[in-house]
Motif scaffolding. Structure first.
Motif, PDB file in Angstrom:
ATOM      1  N   TYR A  34       0.852  -1.190   0.000  1.00 29.98           N
ATOM      2  CA  TYR A  34       0.000   0.000   0.000  1.00 29.98           C
ATOM      3  C   TYR A  34       0.889   1.242   0.000  1.00 29.98           C
ATOM      4  O   TYR A  34       1.960   1.244   0.599  1.00 29.98           O
ATOM      5  CB  TYR A  34      -0.899   0.021   1.239  1.00 29.98           C
ATOM      6  N   TYR A  35       0.400   2.316  -0.632  1.00 30.27           N
ATOM      7  CA  TYR A  35       1.150   3.569  -0.754  1.00 30.27           C
ATOM      8  C   TYR A  35       0.269   4.717  -0.273  1.00 30.27           C
ATOM      9  O   TYR A  35      -0.886   4.817  -0.655  1.00 30.27           O
ATOM     10  CB  TYR A  35       1.538   3.824  -2.210  1.00 30.27           C
ATOM     11  N   CYS A  36       0.848   5.589   0.569  1.00 31.77           N
ATOM     12  CA  CYS A  36       0.101   6.762   1.040  1.00 31.77           C
ATOM     13  C   CYS A  36       0.613   8.010   0.316  1.00 31.77           C
ATOM     14  O   CYS A  36       1.594   7.961  -0.416  1.00 31.77           O
ATOM     15  CB  CYS A  36       0.216   6.917   2.554  1.00 31.77           C
ATOM     16  N   SER A  37      -0.043   9.139   0.567  1.00 29.74           N
ATOM     17  CA  SER A  37       0.334  10.378  -0.121  1.00 29.74           C
ATOM     18  C   SER A  37       1.651  10.956   0.387  1.00 29.74           C
ATOM     19  O   SER A  37       2.210  11.840  -0.239  1.00 29.74           O
ATOM     20  CB  SER A  37      -0.782  11.422   0.007  1.00 29.74           C
ATOM     21  N   HIS A  38       2.173  10.457   1.502  1.00 32.52           N
ATOM     22  CA  HIS A  38       3.492  10.894   1.992  1.00 32.52           C
ATOM     23  C   HIS A  38       4.613  10.006   1.463  1.00 32.52           C
ATOM     24  O   HIS A  38       5.724  10.034   1.987  1.00 32.52           O
ATOM     25  CB  HIS A  38       3.528  10.887   3.521  1.00 32.52           C
ATOM     26  N   GLU A  39       4.284   9.197   0.454  1.00 34.13           N
ATOM     27  CA  GLU A  39       5.235   8.299  -0.213  1.00 34.13           C
ATOM     28  C   GLU A  39       5.778   7.204   0.705  1.00 34.13           C
ATOM     29  O   GLU A  39       6.884   6.711   0.507  1.00 34.13           O
ATOM     30  CB  GLU A  39       6.374   9.085  -0.862  1.00 34.13           C
ATOM     31  N   HIS A  40       5.011   6.823   1.707  1.00 36.67           N
ATOM     32  CA  HIS A  40       5.371   5.677   2.539  1.00 36.67           C
ATOM     33  C   HIS A  40       4.873   4.416   1.846  1.00 36.67           C
ATOM     34  O   HIS A  40       3.807   4.418   1.227  1.00 36.67           O
ATOM     35  CB  HIS A  40       4.731   5.768   3.930  1.00 36.67           C
ATOM     36  N   ARG A  41       5.640   3.357   1.961  1.00 35.24           N
ATOM     37  CA  ARG A  41       5.256   2.075   1.379  1.00 35.24           C
ATOM     38  C   ARG A  41       5.094   1.072   2.519  1.00 35.24           C
ATOM     39  O   ARG A  41       5.993   0.907   3.339  1.00 35.24           O
ATOM     40  CB  ARG A  41       6.336   1.605   0.413  1.00 35.24           C
ATOM     41  N   SER A  42       3.950   0.407   2.573  1.00 38.81           N
ATOM     42  CA  SER A  42       3.666  -0.551   3.633  1.00 38.81           C
ATOM     43  C   SER A  42       3.312  -1.890   2.999  1.00 38.81           C
ATOM     44  O   SER A  42       2.448  -1.956   2.139  1.00 38.81           O
ATOM     45  CB  SER A  42       2.488  -0.093   4.482  1.00 38.81           C
ATOM     46  N   MET A  43       3.978  -2.936   3.446  1.00 41.00           N
ATOM     47  CA  MET A  43       3.644  -4.279   2.982  1.00 41.00           C
ATOM     48  C   MET A  43       2.841  -4.973   4.081  1.00 41.00           C
ATOM     49  O   MET A  43       3.269  -5.014   5.230  1.00 41.00           O
ATOM     50  CB  MET A  43       4.906  -5.072   2.669  1.00 41.00           C
ATOM     51  N   VAL A  44       1.685  -5.497   3.704  1.00 44.56           N
ATOM     52  CA  VAL A  44       0.807  -6.171   4.640  1.00 44.56           C
ATOM     53  C   VAL A  44       0.568  -7.578   4.120  1.00 44.56           C
ATOM     54  O   VAL A  44       0.301  -7.772   2.928  1.00 44.56           O
ATOM     55  CB  VAL A  44      -0.538  -5.420   4.781  1.00 44.56           C
ATOM     56  N   ALA A  45       0.670  -8.560   4.993  1.00 45.39           N
ATOM     57  CA  ALA A  45       0.454  -9.949   4.609  1.00 45.39           C
ATOM     58  C   ALA A  45      -0.979 -10.352   4.921  1.00 45.39           C
ATOM     59  O   ALA A  45      -1.471 -10.127   6.028  1.00 45.39           O
ATOM     60  CB  ALA A  45       1.428 -10.854   5.337  1.00 45.39           C
ATOM     61  N   PHE A  46      -1.640 -10.938   3.938  1.00 47.47           N
ATOM     62  CA  PHE A  46      -2.999 -11.426   4.090  1.00 47.47           C
ATOM     63  C   PHE A  46      -3.031 -12.902   3.727  1.00 47.47           C
ATOM     64  O   PHE A  46      -2.212 -13.376   2.943  1.00 47.47           O
ATOM     65  CB  PHE A  46      -3.964 -10.678   3.156  1.00 47.47           C
ATOM     66  N   SER A  47      -3.988 -13.588   4.252  1.00 50.84           N
ATOM     67  CA  SER A  47      -4.204 -14.972   3.860  1.00 50.84           C
ATOM     68  C   SER A  47      -4.620 -14.988   2.392  1.00 50.84           C
ATOM     69  O   SER A  47      -5.235 -14.034   1.884  1.00 50.84           O
ATOM     70  CB  SER A  47      -5.308 -15.581   4.725  1.00 50.84           C
ATOM     71  N   ILE A  48      -4.297 -16.075   1.716  1.00 49.60           N
ATOM     72  CA  ILE A  48      -4.688 -16.199   0.308  1.00 49.60           C
ATOM     73  C   ILE A  48      -6.214 -16.142   0.186  1.00 49.60           C
ATOM     74  O   ILE A  48      -6.747 -15.609  -0.780  1.00 49.60           O
ATOM     75  CB  ILE A  48      -4.153 -17.538  -0.266  1.00 49.60           C
ATOM     76  N   GLU A  49      -6.917 -16.644   1.188  1.00 49.80           N
ATOM     77  CA  GLU A  49      -8.375 -16.708   1.146  1.00 49.80           C
ATOM     78  C   GLU A  49      -9.043 -15.387   1.530  1.00 49.80           C
ATOM     79  O   GLU A  49     -10.227 -15.204   1.297  1.00 49.80           O
ATOM     80  CB  GLU A  49      -8.860 -17.813   2.082  1.00 49.80           C
TER      81      GLU A  49
END
Length: 119
Positions: A34-49
């Protein structure tokens, strides 16, 4: 002379090999960025389902973030605090307010003349 003490010296609760065999297999996951307007990048792990949400709050600044790095969502507009008077002025015009005030003053004056006690 040997010192007395703890027989399991040098180990701790939960110490030891703890591999996949003991815990079971990890659920398959997908990483979403995910990317915000302050140019931060966040990786979030979700289940495949799991259903991946379109937006996510940035953990660094709290702004909304989306998966589109070229077009992140804008920061929400923060409305200033409104006082009670501001809300009243939205509902009533100056002419209506003057009429209500005149009516209240006339009522108070009529009570004074008649001798009613007003608190």
């Amino acid at each position: 002379m040997a010192g007395g003490g703890n027989a399991i010296r040098g180990s701790r609760v939960g110490a030891g090999p703890m591999g996949e065999a003991e815990r079971g297999d990890a659920a398959p996951r997908q990483a979403v960025t995910y990317y915000c307007s302050h140019e931060h990048r966040s990786m979030v792990a979700f289940s495949i389902e799991a259903v991946v949400p379109e937006s996510w709050d940035c953990p660094k600044c709290g702004l909304p973030a989306s998966m589109d790095s070229e077009n992140p969502p804008p920061a929400p507009k923060i409305e200033p605090y409104k006082t009670h008077l501001a809300y009243v002025k939205e509902r009533r015009s100056d002419a209506e307010a003057a009429g209500i005030l005149d009516e209240a003053v006339a009522l108070l004056r009529s009570r004074r003349k008649s001798g009613d006690v007003v608190f």
